[in-house]
Design a protein around this motif. Structure first.
Motif, PDB file in Angstrom:
ATOM      1  N   GLY A  42     -56.042  60.340  99.293  1.00  0.00           N
ATOM      2  CA  GLY A  42     -57.395  59.867  99.016  1.00  0.00           C
ATOM      3  C   GLY A  42     -58.495  60.850  99.356  1.00  0.00           C
ATOM      4  N   THR A  43     -58.142  61.983  99.959  1.00  0.00           N
ATOM      5  CA  THR A  43     -59.130  63.009 100.273  1.00  0.00           C
ATOM      6  C   THR A  43     -58.797  64.261  99.473  1.00  0.00           C
ATOM      7  OG1 THR A  43     -57.888  63.904 102.164  1.00  0.00           O
ATOM      8  CG2 THR A  43     -59.400  62.082 102.620  1.00  0.00           C
ATOM      9  N   GLY A  47     -59.567  62.787  96.302  1.00  0.00           N
ATOM     10  CA  GLY A  47     -60.928  62.274  96.406  1.00  0.00           C
ATOM     11  C   GLY A  47     -61.831  62.830  95.321  1.00  0.00           C
ATOM     12  N   TYR A  57     -61.228  54.987  95.577  1.00  0.00           N
ATOM     13  CA  TYR A  57     -59.815  55.326  95.749  1.00  0.00           C
ATOM     14  C   TYR A  57     -58.993  54.114  96.199  1.00  0.00           C
ATOM     15  CZ  TYR A  57     -55.550  57.676  97.157  1.00  0.00           C
ATOM     16  OH  TYR A  57     -54.241  58.045  97.289  1.00  0.00           O
TER      17      TYR A  57
END
Length: 138
Positions: A42-43, A47, A57
């Motif tokens: 998610g990063t 992201g 996300y």
């Protein structure tokens, strides 16, 4: 042995990286994602991809876990975030192919290459190229 995700170069409706992000979500849910990927879910590029699509996300994860093809989920992103034009996809793909080459991610690329014992591989100039080597496709 746990798995690495699909190549960043895998396309979904012409868009690269998206399939990799979904594969990481699915592998993580099945407890089959290589450990060094788990902390960054998610990063980073995940992201950036979700942000480019203008989808949350966490909501994307929920949608992925409901099932469906990568194409179905990308269409869901278009409906729940923003639809991408051919130009948007062209811009994303060209951006992604160059991440790590003389940009804000360059230091991370150098560090990752060193951690993986690939620091002498001068042909690795971008993060997607690094993924190919680190994950055993090259």
């Amino acid at each position: 042995m746990k798995s690495v995700p699909l190549s960043a170069y895998q396309e979904t409706l012409g868009m690269i990286y998206f399939a990799r992000m979904l594969d990481k979500i699915r592998l993580h849910a099945a407890d089959n994602l290589r450990e060094d990927f788990c902390d960054n879910l998610g990063t980073g590029l995940d992201g950036r991809c979700a942000g480019f699509l203008q989808v949350d996300y966490a909501k994307l994860v929920e949608r992925v876990l409901q099932g469906g093809t990568d194409e179905d989920i990308l269409k869901w992103c278009f409906a729940n975030g923003r639809a991408l034009t051919e130009l948007d996809i062209f811009i994303w793909n060209n951006y992604l192919k160059k991440v790590g080459w003389n940009d804000g991610t360059s230091e991370m690329l150098v560090r990752r290459k060193k951690e993986s014992g690939l620091e002498d591989r001068d042909e690795i100039q971008t993060m997607p190229e690094y993924f190919e080597y680190d994950e055993g496709r090259k």
